[in-house]
Design an enzyme around this catalytic site. Structure first.
Site, PDB file in Angstrom:
ATOM      1  N   ARG A 229     -25.114   1.209  37.982  1.00 23.17           N
ATOM      2  CA  ARG A 229     -24.453  -0.049  38.325  1.00 23.17           C
ATOM      3  C   ARG A 229     -23.002   0.185  38.732  1.00 23.17           C
ATOM      4  O   ARG A 229     -22.406   1.208  38.425  1.00 23.17           O
ATOM      5  CB  ARG A 229     -24.494  -1.010  37.127  1.00 23.17           C
ATOM      6  N   LYS A 376     -29.737  -6.674  35.763  1.00 24.91           N
ATOM      7  CA  LYS A 376     -28.595  -7.128  34.974  1.00 24.91           C
ATOM      8  C   LYS A 376     -27.951  -8.377  35.560  1.00 24.91           C
ATOM      9  O   LYS A 376     -27.296  -9.141  34.846  1.00 24.91           O
ATOM     10  CB  LYS A 376     -27.573  -5.999  34.826  1.00 24.91           C
ATOM     11  N   HIS A 404     -28.560  -8.916  23.993  1.00 25.24           N
ATOM     12  CA  HIS A 404     -28.865  -7.592  24.528  1.00 25.24           C
ATOM     13  C   HIS A 404     -29.409  -6.757  23.374  1.00 25.24           C
ATOM     14  O   HIS A 404     -28.682  -6.016  22.728  1.00 25.24           O
ATOM     15  CB  HIS A 404     -27.602  -6.962  25.116  1.00 25.24           C
ATOM     16  N   SER A 422     -26.175   2.893  24.136  1.00 22.86           N
ATOM     17  CA  SER A 422     -26.928   4.096  24.480  1.00 22.86           C
ATOM     18  C   SER A 422     -26.726   5.189  23.440  1.00 22.86           C
ATOM     19  O   SER A 422     -25.601   5.461  23.000  1.00 22.86           O
ATOM     20  CB  SER A 422     -26.471   4.604  25.853  1.00 22.86           C
ATOM     21  N   LYS A 426     -31.880   2.608  19.540  1.00 23.35           N
ATOM     22  CA  LYS A 426     -32.454   1.258  19.625  1.00 23.35           C
ATOM     23  C   LYS A 426     -33.903   1.294  20.093  1.00 23.35           C
ATOM     24  O   LYS A 426     -34.784   0.676  19.480  1.00 23.35           O
ATOM     25  CB  LYS A 426     -31.611   0.399  20.566  1.00 23.35           C
ATOM     26  N   THR A 427     -34.162   2.016  21.162  1.00 25.60           N
ATOM     27  CA  THR A 427     -35.525   2.084  21.702  1.00 25.60           C
ATOM     28  C   THR A 427     -36.455   2.804  20.736  1.00 25.60           C
ATOM     29  O   THR A 427     -37.577   2.359  20.475  1.00 25.60           O
ATOM     30  CB  THR A 427     -35.514   2.800  23.065  1.00 25.60           C
ATOM     31  N   ASP A 441     -35.094  -4.763  25.423  1.00 27.10           N
ATOM     32  CA  ASP A 441     -33.726  -4.842  25.947  1.00 27.10           C
ATOM     33  C   ASP A 441     -33.083  -6.223  25.954  1.00 27.10           C
ATOM     34  O   ASP A 441     -31.914  -6.345  25.608  1.00 27.10           O
ATOM     35  CB  ASP A 441     -33.709  -4.278  27.369  1.00 27.10           C
ATOM     36  N   ARG A 506     -34.373   6.833  35.463  1.00 28.87           N
ATOM     37  CA  ARG A 506     -34.982   5.651  34.833  1.00 28.87           C
ATOM     38  C   ARG A 506     -36.429   5.466  35.287  1.00 28.87           C
ATOM     39  O   ARG A 506     -36.847   5.987  36.309  1.00 28.87           O
ATOM     40  CB  ARG A 506     -34.200   4.392  35.215  1.00 28.87           C
TER      41      ARG A 506
END
Length: 744
Positions: A229, A376, A404, A422, A426-427, A441, A506
């Site tokens: 981004r 996003k 988020h 990151s 979390k994942t 997410d 990704r």
């Protein structure tokens, strides 16, 4: 010659004989032996087959030897008329006039020119506007307004009602969209509307350079110069109806309406020059009461497949009524990212522009082909609209809170939310085989429960392996989109450790590719636990701590984690990273607005909040060790099964300098000394002064960061964070009741 390099020479020799145009030479046994003895030497020479074309008798540019299925798929789709991919990922081909064997024509010297056979097949174009036939007219009407090149027409209520009443009649007319191209303002030959993955694969492979099929069937694409981004190029239009709600500053930079219209016209003009466009209709959100209809218009099949994976797919019934249910119109994304903006336009600072008009309901992308900008952008739209629903005047606990976060639900219906930047886990921690995944997410917490904003997942692929993250690894298959990965050109195996293009590799895939995902991705139960994840590389924070209402708001607004030394050039010591609400770049309103709603919902529904440190214990990075994953998982289990919530108050102790309540005892086999940072340092031979020096340094970082938010927060929230030098406080112990009040 597409074959393993070490085989080029031997294959060259073989094909020389087979394609020389004459009968194969019959060698004597001695000659065969001589040829065999010389074969290794011939292999070592590795003649360039293209330079040997005349000697070979080959009048071709390329030779594919024992090519992988992925390579042959691409070749058939690009060069053999009638080849297509089916919905299951199979390659569908035509054999020309002959659809079976011809035993009567069998000859020793039989020869069939495959290319001539295919060329004799009459090609019937399948797509003019590739969409369900009964939707052509209504889509025509909608796109006419959106791509006419001007600002959207603002209808009076009576005119809107009249248009709505006539929409069904217009559907029945089913005008041919190609005949209406001039009226639409579209100078394109083809429009693909909500096309299947198979169609979008074909389009990408035929028309978008850098597109390939990997060995697992995923579509590999490149996003051009931008592989991430561009937050510095994001703009939000300053409009009367939203100007008081937006958190203006570095995150949300103002753009005047005129500049937005210039960019919009530039994008529409570019799209009108394309031979083909792709249109995707879908929803942001699984809850019908709160979801926002989204329309994407783009020039790349890659973008269309990406957004079909990331948006919630409409059912046939919902697609039929998409326009009428999107009253007055869907939020439209004009993705002209292949074309730059004019950097001389007021408000532009580069050739990239990502601009949102929240009141006009449009987003314009120029100068970036990175698909994450769309994802996003939709999240920012939800960050703005959800807190205003169902009504602006309702209390914080009653309004919809966009988050988020990841979310899962246990067998008993207990819901947990995970927040983290990151590298915090979390994942990994939310992908629990014993619990259903709601999403990884983006979510919204309403007065009814929680729903996922997205219809898919957008996972990082760096260092991905089947052993570390099997669910994600297995999801990379036909229908998935891999961005900017490196793969072997021959067998198409992806090397997830290769970051030569970017570290931000990704994959976007539908949510239903995850075996334990809940579909529809929503739950009518309020969260029992909110877990704020951090990876503290300074080794100061306890692995688990219980948060009060004020501490939840403080640490949610702070959004702390740390970069580990060695992960980036020039980073030799741990570096603190703060991102408000664990998603600073996507916030539309001030972080306090979201934090206040989170605390109010926790209090109203008697939920618990925890700060979970997945980082270092017993010392900072390079001295201590990262908290073992098995212990982190045991602490998460202790959150889910109520072990921590049921600990008596006298089994919690406030951490000096931070006020965080940490357990006095071991928890589910996690050693007590590991749960108490000062004791963990001592157990590894670290001096107390070293610990307090590190604690004081981290405390000051928190204080410095929070100065940017303190003017919007109450004094109780400001006081919930580190207040004084830890060195001055190391002799004292705080009881949590002295200055804090539990959330539940």
């Amino acid at each position: 010659m597409a074959c393993p390099g070490h085989l080029k020479s031997s294959i060259t020799a073989s094909i020389r004989d087979q394609l020389s145009g004459g009968r194969p030479e019959v060698q004597t046994p001695s000659a065969q032996q001589h040829a065999f003895e010389n074969s290794q030497e011939f292999n070592r020479k590795r003649f360039d087959i293209m330079e040997q074309a005349e000697d070979l008798g080959l009048q071709v540019e390329e030779i594919y030897y024992n090519a992988s299925p992925a390579v042959l798929y691409e070749q058939a789709l690009k060069h053999e008329e009638g080849s297509s991919i089916t919905s299951t990922g199979a390659l569908s081909v035509t054999s020309g006039r002959k659809t079976g064997r011809s035993p009567g024509d069998k000859r020793t010297q039989a020869f069939c020119n495959h290319n001539q056979a295919l060329a004799s097949l009459a090609f019937i174009p399948i797509f003019e506007m590739a969409c369900p036939g009964h939707l052509k007219s209504s889509i025509t009407a909608s796109i006419r307004d959106q791509l006419a090149g001007g600002r959207p027409e603002v209808h009076s209520p009576s005119a809107q009602q009249h248009a709505f009443e006539n929409s069904q009649e217009f559907n029945r007319k089913r005008f041919d969209i190609m005949e209406q191209a001039e009226d639409l303002g579209l100078q394109v030959e083809e429009i693909y509307y909500n096309a299947s993955p198979a169609v979008l694969y074909e389009q990408a492979l035929k028309h978008e350079e850098g597109s390939s099929i990997t060995s697992t069937g995923a579509l590999s694409v490149t996003s051009g110069r931008k592989t991430g981004r561009s937050p510095g190029d994001k703009r939000i239009v300053e409009e009367n109806d939203s100007v008081r709600d937006i958190w203006w500053g570095k995150v949300n930079i103002k753009l005047d309406p005129t500049s937005f219209q210039i960019n919009r016209e530039r994008a529409v003009d570019y799209l009108n020059t394309r031979k083909r466009l792709y249109v995707v209709d879908g929803f942001a959100g699984w809850d019908e009461e709160y979801r926002v209809p989204i329309r994407v218009i783009t020039s790349r099949a890659y973008h269309a497949l990406f957004m079909q994976n990331m948006l919630v797919p409409p059912s046939d019934r919902e697609l039929d009524a998409f326009e009428s249910n999107a009253f007055p119109r869907p939020f439209v994304i004009f993705n002209a990212g292949c074309f730059p903006c004019n950097r001389h336009t007021q408000g532009m600072t580069s050739s990239t522009s990502v601009a949102l008009s929240l009141c006009q309901g449009e987003m314009v992308i120029l100068g970036s082909q990175y698909a994450g900008e769309m994802k996003k952008g939709v999240f920012t739209v939800m960050m703005y609209h959800m807190p205003l629903r169902p009504e602006r005047h309702l209390s914080p606990a009653e309004r919809a809170l966009p988050l988020h976060s990841s979310c899962n639900v246990g067998p008993a219906g207990d819901v947990s939310l995970f927040f983290g930047l990151s590298g915090t886990g979390k994942t990994t921690l939310s992908a629990d085989p014993a619990r259903e995944l709601i999403g990884d997410d983006e979510h919204v917490w309403t007065s009814k429960g929680v729903f996922n904003i997205e219809g898919g997942c957008y996972a990082k692929c760096i260092n991905l392996s089947k052993e570390k993250e099997p669910e994600i690894f297995q999801a990379i298959r036909f229908g998935s989109v891999l961005e900017n990965v490196v793969f072997d050109k021959w067998d198409r195996q992806v090397d997830y450790d290769d970051v030569s293009i970017t570290e931000n590799t990704r994959c976007a895939y539908p949510l239903h590719f995850i075996p334990n995902a809940r579909i529809p991705a929503k739950v009518d139960t309020h969260p029992s636990n909110v877990i704020l994840l951090t990876c503290d590389a300074f080794g100061v924070l306890p692995p688990i701590s219980k948060l009060t209402k004020e501490q939840v708001m403080y640490h949610f607004i702070s959004g702390y984690t740390a970069k580990v030394a060695g992960t980036e050039m020039g980073v030799t010591e741990p570096q603190a990273t703060f991102s408000a609400c664990f998603g600073g770049p996507f916030l539309a309103m001030h972080p306090f607005q979201y934090a206040e709603m989170l605390a109010a919902k926790l209090e109203a529904h008697r939920g618990h909040a925890w700060l979970l440190n997945t980082g270092w214990v017993g010392g900072k990075y390079g001295v201590g060790e990262r908290c073992p994953l098995k212990y982190t998982r045991q602490l998460v289990d202790a959150v889910h099964d109520g072990t921590l919530a049921n600990l008596p108050e006298d089994q919690w102790e406030a951490m000096p300098g931070f006020g965080l309540r940490m357990p006095r005892c071991s928890v589910k086999g996690v050693p007590k000394e590991l749960l108490r940072p000062e004791e963990a340092w001592a157990a590894r031979g670290q001096a107390p002064d070293d610990y307090w020096k590190a604690a004081d340094h981290l405390a000051q970082l928190f204080v410095s960061n929070f100065k940017g938010y303190a003017d919007h927060c109450s004094q109780d929230v400001v006081s919930a964070g580190p207040q004084q030098s830890s060195v001055d406080l190391k002799e004292r112990k705080f009881e949590p009741e002295a200055r804090m009040h539990p959330a539940a």
